[in-house]
Design a protein around this motif. Structure first.
Motif, PDB file in Angstrom:
ATOM      1  N   LEU A  66       0.816  -1.211   0.000  1.00  0.00           N
ATOM      2  CA  LEU A  66       0.000   0.000   0.000  1.00  0.00           C
ATOM      3  C   LEU A  66       0.850   1.262   0.000  1.00  0.00           C
ATOM      4  CD1 LEU A  66      -2.666  -1.022   2.679  1.00  0.00           C
ATOM      5  CD2 LEU A  66      -2.823  -1.232   0.193  1.00  0.00           C
ATOM      6  N   GLY A  67       2.156   1.127   0.157  1.00  0.00           N
ATOM      7  CA  GLY A  67       3.038   2.289   0.184  1.00  0.00           C
ATOM      8  C   GLY A  67       4.126   2.098   1.223  1.00  0.00           C
ATOM      9  N   SER A  68       4.752   3.199   1.624  1.00  0.00           N
ATOM     10  CA  SER A  68       5.820   3.138   2.615  1.00  0.00           C
ATOM     11  C   SER A  68       5.966   4.498   3.278  1.00  0.00           C
ATOM     12  CB  SER A  68       7.143   2.729   1.965  1.00  0.00           C
ATOM     13  OG  SER A  68       7.542   3.703   1.000  1.00  0.00           O
ATOM     14  N   ILE A  69       6.692   4.506   4.401  1.00  0.00           N
ATOM     15  CA  ILE A  69       6.993   5.737   5.138  1.00  0.00           C
ATOM     16  C   ILE A  69       8.491   5.773   5.387  1.00  0.00           C
ATOM     17  CG2 ILE A  69       6.626   7.032   7.271  1.00  0.00           C
ATOM     18  CD1 ILE A  69       3.889   5.831   7.479  1.00  0.00           C
ATOM     19  N   GLU A  70       9.105   6.906   5.096  1.00  0.00           N
ATOM     20  CA  GLU A  70      10.535   7.079   5.314  1.00  0.00           C
ATOM     21  C   GLU A  70      10.771   8.344   6.121  1.00  0.00           C
ATOM     22  OE1 GLU A  70      12.706   6.991   1.706  1.00  0.00           O
ATOM     23  OE2 GLU A  70      12.031   4.977   1.128  1.00  0.00           O
ATOM     24  N   ASP A  71      11.761   8.242   7.027  1.00  0.00           N
ATOM     25  CA  ASP A  71      12.120   9.391   7.856  1.00  0.00           C
ATOM     26  C   ASP A  71      13.634   9.509   7.882  1.00  0.00           C
ATOM     27  OD1 ASP A  71      12.289  11.474   9.582  1.00  0.00           O
ATOM     28  OD2 ASP A  71      11.615  10.382  11.357  1.00  0.00           O
ATOM     29  N   ALA A  72      14.151  10.476   7.112  1.00  0.00           N
ATOM     30  CA  ALA A  72      15.605  10.683   7.042  1.00  0.00           C
ATOM     31  C   ALA A  72      16.142  11.349   8.302  1.00  0.00           C
ATOM     32  CB  ALA A  72      15.953  11.525   5.815  1.00  0.00           C
ATOM     33  N   ARG A  73      15.257  11.800   9.170  1.00  0.00           N
ATOM     34  CA  ARG A  73      15.695  12.516  10.371  1.00  0.00           C
ATOM     35  C   ARG A  73      15.636  11.644  11.621  1.00  0.00           C
ATOM     36  NH1 ARG A  73      12.570  15.515   7.177  1.00  0.00           N
ATOM     37  NH2 ARG A  73      10.685  14.819   8.243  1.00  0.00           N
ATOM     38  N   ALA A  74      15.568  10.350  11.443  1.00  0.00           N
ATOM     39  CA  ALA A  74      15.497   9.455  12.603  1.00  0.00           C
ATOM     40  C   ALA A  74      16.782   9.544  13.424  1.00  0.00           C
ATOM     41  CB  ALA A  74      15.275   8.016  12.138  1.00  0.00           C
ATOM     42  N   ASP A  75      16.656   9.431  14.730  1.00  0.00           N
ATOM     43  CA  ASP A  75      17.791   9.536  15.664  1.00  0.00           C
ATOM     44  C   ASP A  75      18.645   8.272  15.572  1.00  0.00           C
ATOM     45  OD1 ASP A  75      19.554  10.083  17.631  1.00  0.00           O
ATOM     46  OD2 ASP A  75      18.128   9.996  19.292  1.00  0.00           O
ATOM     47  N   THR A  76      19.918   8.438  15.132  1.00  0.00           N
ATOM     48  CA  THR A  76      20.838   7.304  14.995  1.00  0.00           C
ATOM     49  C   THR A  76      22.054   7.429  15.908  1.00  0.00           C
ATOM     50  OG1 THR A  76      21.974   8.404  13.147  1.00  0.00           O
ATOM     51  CG2 THR A  76      20.138   6.915  12.599  1.00  0.00           C
ATOM     52  N   VAL A  77      21.976   8.311  16.907  1.00  0.00           N
ATOM     53  CA  VAL A  77      23.119   8.511  17.810  1.00  0.00           C
ATOM     54  C   VAL A  77      23.440   7.223  18.566  1.00  0.00           C
ATOM     55  CG1 VAL A  77      23.960   9.766  19.824  1.00  0.00           C
ATOM     56  CG2 VAL A  77      22.681  10.969  18.040  1.00  0.00           C
ATOM     57  N   ARG A  78      22.428   6.597  19.116  1.00  0.00           N
ATOM     58  CA  ARG A  78      22.629   5.359  19.856  1.00  0.00           C
ATOM     59  C   ARG A  78      23.197   4.278  18.950  1.00  0.00           C
ATOM     60  NH1 ARG A  78      24.573   3.031  24.038  1.00  0.00           N
ATOM     61  NH2 ARG A  78      23.560   1.068  24.613  1.00  0.00           N
ATOM     62  N   LEU A  79      22.755   4.230  17.702  1.00  0.00           N
ATOM     63  CA  LEU A  79      23.278   3.247  16.754  1.00  0.00           C
ATOM     64  C   LEU A  79      24.769   3.468  16.528  1.00  0.00           C
ATOM     65  CD1 LEU A  79      22.819   0.969  14.711  1.00  0.00           C
ATOM     66  CD2 LEU A  79      22.230   2.715  13.020  1.00  0.00           C
ATOM     67  N   ALA A  80      25.183   4.730  16.355  1.00  0.00           N
ATOM     68  CA  ALA A  80      26.606   5.029  16.158  1.00  0.00           C
ATOM     69  C   ALA A  80      27.422   4.645  17.389  1.00  0.00           C
ATOM     70  CB  ALA A  80      26.777   6.514  15.838  1.00  0.00           C
ATOM     71  N   ASP A  81      26.898   4.906  18.589  1.00  0.00           N
ATOM     72  CA  ASP A  81      27.604   4.533  19.819  1.00  0.00           C
ATOM     73  C   ASP A  81      27.804   3.027  19.904  1.00  0.00           C
ATOM     74  OD1 ASP A  81      27.763   7.167  20.558  1.00  0.00           O
ATOM     75  OD2 ASP A  81      26.043   7.088  21.921  1.00  0.00           O
ATOM     76  N   LEU A  82      26.764   2.281  19.574  1.00  0.00           N
ATOM     77  CA  LEU A  82      26.877   0.821  19.634  1.00  0.00           C
ATOM     78  C   LEU A  82      27.833   0.293  18.576  1.00  0.00           C
ATOM     79  CD1 LEU A  82      23.175  -0.194  20.322  1.00  0.00           C
ATOM     80  CD2 LEU A  82      25.112  -0.428  21.877  1.00  0.00           C
ATOM     81  N   GLU A  83      27.843   0.902  17.396  1.00  0.00           N
ATOM     82  CA  GLU A  83      28.797   0.480  16.374  1.00  0.00           C
ATOM     83  C   GLU A  83      30.228   0.700  16.853  1.00  0.00           C
ATOM     84  OE1 GLU A  83      27.557   2.742  13.035  1.00  0.00           O
ATOM     85  OE2 GLU A  83      26.151   1.215  12.295  1.00  0.00           O
ATOM     86  N   MET A  84      30.492   1.834  17.535  1.00  0.00           N
ATOM     87  CA  MET A  84      31.823   2.086  18.075  1.00  0.00           C
ATOM     88  C   MET A  84      32.160   1.057  19.152  1.00  0.00           C
ATOM     89  SD  MET A  84      33.306   5.510  19.930  1.00  0.00           S
ATOM     90  CE  MET A  84      32.195   5.286  21.338  1.00  0.00           C
ATOM     91  N   GLU A  85      31.202   0.738  20.024  1.00  0.00           N
ATOM     92  CA  GLU A  85      31.437  -0.259  21.055  1.00  0.00           C
ATOM     93  C   GLU A  85      31.763  -1.620  20.454  1.00  0.00           C
ATOM     94  OE1 GLU A  85      28.720  -0.599  24.284  1.00  0.00           O
ATOM     95  OE2 GLU A  85      28.196   1.528  24.242  1.00  0.00           O
ATOM     96  N   VAL A  86      31.070  -1.974  19.392  1.00  0.00           N
ATOM     97  CA  VAL A  86      31.337  -3.253  18.732  1.00  0.00           C
ATOM     98  C   VAL A  86      32.758  -3.280  18.172  1.00  0.00           C
ATOM     99  CG1 VAL A  86      30.751  -4.663  16.720  1.00  0.00           C
ATOM    100  CG2 VAL A  86      28.945  -3.846  18.220  1.00  0.00           C
ATOM    101  N   ARG A  87      33.193  -2.179  17.557  1.00  0.00           N
ATOM    102  CA  ARG A  87      34.556  -2.133  17.023  1.00  0.00           C
ATOM    103  C   ARG A  87      35.594  -2.245  18.143  1.00  0.00           C
ATOM    104  NH1 ARG A  87      32.159   1.671  13.389  1.00  0.00           N
ATOM    105  NH2 ARG A  87      32.723   3.416  14.753  1.00  0.00           N
TER     106      ARG A  87
END
Length: 389
Positions: A66-87
Motif C-alpha cells: 500500500l506504500g511506505s513511510i521514510e524518515d531521514a531525520r530518525a535519531d541514529t546517535v545510539r546506533l553510532a555509539d553501539l557500532e563504536m562499542e562493537v569495534r
C-alpha cells in the motif's frame, strides 16, 4: 353451470385477496444495504509517506503493498555509539586471540626445546656413566695401581679438596661415588626430574613454559570474556539497527482482503506515528444492514432466518439475523462502510449475515448495493423460486 361459475369466481377472488393480504402483511424491510467493516491503515512511524498507485475502489489482498513511510531525520546517535562499542570489543577480542595464539606457539616451541634438552642430557649422562663405570672397573681390577700410573685415573680435586693426595684408595672410592651419582642423576632425569649444579628440578625452558602456560590460561579467560562482551554488544547493535530501520523506513501492507475505501493523506505528506492514512473495506466481513417498522422489529429475534433480494436482480440469498440495534442506532455504524440515512435512523435497525454473498461474484464485495429483506414466507415465493432457477 351458473352455480359452478359462481363458485369458481368466489374461489379466484378468495385466492387473490389471500395473495394480496399475504404479500402485504409479510415482514419486509423498508431498505437494505450490503455493508462491511472498515479497517484503518495507520502510520507505524513518523516520516514522509509514499502511497502505492491505487485508485479508490481498487481491490487489495492480504500482504499487498500500500506504500511506505521514510524518515531521514530518525535519531541514529545510539546506533553510532553501539557500532563504536562493537569495534572496540572486536579489537579487544582480536588482541586476546593474537596473544593466545602467540603463547601457544611459544609453549609448543619450548616443549620441543625441553624434549631436545632432556634427550641430549640423557645421552650425556649415559655417556658419562659408561665412562665412570669403565674407570671403576679399572680401579677395581688393579686397586694398588701396579699396572699403571694412578694419576691417570684420577682428577684434580677428586674429593672436592685440591690438596688431597692422588692415592689409589681414594681414587677407587671417588670412582664408586661418581658411578652412583650418575646413576641417580640419570634415573631422576628419566622420571622427569633434572639434577645438577645450578639446576632446579626442571630446566629453564620447562620453567619458562610453565610460566607461559599460566599466562595462556589468563589470556584464554580474557579472550572468552572479550568474546562474550562482543556477542552481547553485537546483539544490542542488531536490535538497535532493527529499531532504526523501523523508524527510518516502514512498508505499508494490507492486513485484509478488501477494497480501498478512503484516502486520508497523499504521497509526500509528513505524517506522525498513529496518523490514519487509508481506510479499507473488509470484504470478508460483509453483512446486510436494514431498517424495519416497530411492529416487524418486535417480532424478530437474533438467529431468525431472513431472505435478502438485491434490487434489480432475480436471485435471493438466505441469511440469519445477527443484530437487533433498535431505533437511533447511529453508533453501531461508526465502523461500517455505509452510514445510515436519516430515514433509516427513524426506524428500527437490523443486521443480517448472508454467507451466500461471498460466493457470488456479483455480490462478493458489492458494498452499497441495495435490496430488500423478507422475514416471513409469502404466497408467491414458489413462483419467485421458479424465476430464480
Amino acid at each position: 353451470m351458473r352455480f359452478t361459475r359462481i363458485l369458481v369466481g368466489v374461489a379466484v377472488l378468495v385466492v387473490a385477496v389471500w395473495i394480496l393480504i399475504g404479500e402485504q402483511l409479510a415482514g419486509v424491510s423498508a431498505d437494505a444495504v450490503i455493508n462491511a467493516r472498515l479497517s484503518s491503515v495507520r502510520a507505524p512511524v513518523a516520516g514522509d509517506v509514499t502511497l502505492a498507485p491505487l485508485s479508490l475502489g481498487a481491490r487489495v489482498r492480504i500482504g499487498d503493498d500500500l506504500g511506505s513511510i521514510e524518515d531521514a531525520r530518525a535519531d541514529t546517535v545510539r546506533l553510532a555509539d553501539l557500532e563504536m562499542e562493537v569495534r572496540l570489543e572486536a579489537a579487544a577480542s582480536a588482541r586476546e586471540t593474537s596473544l593466545v595464539a602467540w603463547l601457544q606457539d611459544q609453549i609448543t616451541a619450548l616443549e620441543a626445546r625441553t624434549l631436545a634438552y632432556q634427550s641430549s642430557r640423557e645421552q650425556e649422562l649415559a655417556t658419562r656413566l659408561e665412562r665412570a663405570r669403565a674407570r671403576l672397573e679399572l680401579l677395581e681390577a688393579d686397586p694398588a695401581g701396579e699396572a699403571g700410573d694412578v694419576p691417570a685415573t684420577l682428577s684434580q680435586g677428586q674429593t672436592e679438596n685440591s690438596g688431597d693426595p692422588l692415592l689409589p684408595g681414594i681414587a677407587l672410592e671417588y670412582a664408586k661415588e661418581k658411578v652412583s651419582a650418575l646413576e641417580v642423576e640419570l634415573a631422576a632425569l628419566q622420571s622427569g626430574v633434572h639434577l645438577g649444579d645450578g639446576y632446579n628440578d626442571a630446566p629453564w625452558s620447562e620453567q619458562w613454559r610453565a610460566d607461559l602456560e599460566a599466562r595462556l590460561a589468563e589470556h584464554q579467560s580474557a579472550q572468552k570474556e572479550a568474546d562474550d562482551r562482543l556477542a552481547a554488544v553485537t546483539a544490542r547493535l542488531d536490535a538497535e539497527r532493527l529499531r532504526v530501520n523501523r523508524l527510518t523506513a516502514s512498508p505499508l501492507r494490507s492486513s485484509i482482503n478488501g477494497i480501498l475505501w478512503e484516502l486520508r493523506t497523499e504521497s509526500g505528506e509528513n505524517v506522525q506515528r498513529g496518523d490514519e492514512l487509508l481506510k479499507l473495506v473488509n470484504c470478508d466481513s460483509t453483512i446486510v444492514t436494514l431498517s424495519v417498522t416497530e411492529n416487524i422489529y418486535n417480532g424478530l429475534a437474533v438467529g431468525d432466518p431472513a431472505t435478502f433480494r438485491p434490487q434489480g436482480h432475480g436471485s435471493t440469498f438466505e441469511g440469519t439475523i445477527v443484530r437487533l440495534a433498535g431505533s437511533g442506532a447511529e453508533t453501531v455504524y461508526r465502523n461500517l462502510a455505509v452510514a445510515p440515512s436519516t430515514r433509516h435512523l427513524e426506524r428500527f435497525d437490523v443486521a443480517v449475515d448472508v454467507p451466500g454473498l461471498a460466493d457470488d461474484p456479483d455480490f462478493a464485495c458489492a458494498i452499497g448495493r441495495t435490496g430488500r429483506v423478507f422475514f416471513d414466507a409469502r404466497p408467491l415465493d414458489w413462483l419467485r423460486g421458479m424465476f430464480d432457477r
